[in-house]
Design a protein around this motif. Sequence first.
Motif, PDB file in Angstrom:
ATOM      1  N   LEU A  77       6.624  56.266  44.765  1.00 54.95           N
ATOM      2  CA  LEU A  77       7.477  55.163  44.701  1.00 54.95           C
ATOM      3  C   LEU A  77       6.294  54.168  45.302  1.00 54.95           C
ATOM      4  N   GLY A  81       5.014  50.239  44.564  1.00 57.33           N
ATOM      5  CA  GLY A  81       4.801  49.326  44.259  1.00 57.33           C
ATOM      6  C   GLY A  81       3.262  48.657  44.764  1.00 57.33           C
ATOM      7  N   THR A  94       9.579  42.178  41.414  1.00 60.38           N
ATOM      8  CA  THR A  94      10.974  43.680  41.154  1.00 60.38           C
ATOM      9  C   THR A  94       9.795  44.805  41.647  1.00 60.38           C
ATOM     10  N   LYS A  95       9.286  45.127  40.508  1.00 56.86           N
ATOM     11  CA  LYS A  95       8.304  46.650  40.853  1.00 56.86           C
ATOM     12  C   LYS A  95       7.700  46.555  42.692  1.00 56.86           C
ATOM     13  N   SER A  98      11.097  46.877  44.407  1.00 56.19           N
ATOM     14  CA  SER A  98      11.686  48.541  44.439  1.00 56.19           C
ATOM     15  C   SER A  98      10.595  49.750  44.693  1.00 56.19           C
ATOM     16  N   GLY A  99       9.318  49.701  44.410  1.00 58.83           N
ATOM     17  CA  GLY A  99       9.039  50.475  44.760  1.00 58.83           C
ATOM     18  C   GLY A  99       8.318  50.499  46.667  1.00 58.83           C
ATOM     19  N   GLY A 102      11.712  50.929  48.222  1.00 63.02           N
ATOM     20  CA  GLY A 102      12.185  53.392  48.031  1.00 63.02           C
ATOM     21  C   GLY A 102      11.310  54.006  48.396  1.00 63.02           C
ATOM     22  N   THR A 135      19.431  56.486  50.340  1.00 61.34           N
ATOM     23  CA  THR A 135      19.724  56.464  49.737  1.00 61.34           C
ATOM     24  C   THR A 135      20.903  55.325  49.143  1.00 61.34           C
ATOM     25  N   THR A 139      20.194  51.550  47.846  1.00 59.91           N
ATOM     26  CA  THR A 139      19.740  51.593  46.792  1.00 59.91           C
ATOM     27  C   THR A 139      19.964  49.539  46.477  1.00 59.91           C
ATOM     28  N   ILE A 142      17.696  47.029  48.454  1.00 57.21           N
ATOM     29  CA  ILE A 142      16.709  46.526  47.648  1.00 57.21           C
ATOM     30  C   ILE A 142      17.339  45.790  45.724  1.00 57.21           C
ATOM     31  N   SER A 143      18.323  45.889  45.616  1.00 55.14           N
ATOM     32  CA  SER A 143      19.356  45.252  44.505  1.00 55.14           C
ATOM     33  C   SER A 143      19.376  43.445  45.234  1.00 55.14           C
ATOM     34  N   ASN A 146      15.833  42.173  45.690  1.00 56.25           N
ATOM     35  CA  ASN A 146      15.140  41.433  44.604  1.00 56.25           C
ATOM     36  C   ASN A 146      15.734  40.291  43.928  1.00 56.25           C
TER      37      ASN A 146
END
Length: 160
Positions: A77, A81, A94-95, A98-99, A102, A135, A139, A142-143, A146
Amino acid sequence: MSLYNIFLFVHIVSGAICLITGAVASFARKRKGRHTIMGEIYHGGYVAILISSVVMAIMHWSESAYLFYIALFSYGLALFGYLAKKYRWKNWLTKHISGMLGSYIGIITATLVVNGSKIPLINEIPSLILWLAPTIIGTPIISIVNRRYVKTKKVKEIAQ
């Protein structure tokens, strides 16, 4: 000092560096400077975590096999990122978010699972919760992050 203890020392120091630099990078302004310096240190620390985790897991597989899998997945991850930003892949922001976040969830999970039994109050939490809580909590974060940064980026692009 045994070879295992040397790798354990590197692992602990690198983990502490990642926990600190990851938090600083997360809260720093997103531009060149503190954010990018902390991100580079974070990534380097994660490489050290990966190497030390793999070596320690191989040396004590029956007790530490899970370290191997957490390290591979979490570093994957972080690398995802890191490379998304470095090479500006399509939808890189976004990547990247998230990475990196994460991978930070991964390091928090590993820290709690390995050390939770030694931390007052946390040692009363069932092990399964220590595995899942980062997690479950991370999670949605992260959303949210983003959405916040992608929306900000689009507004800036429209204004230009």
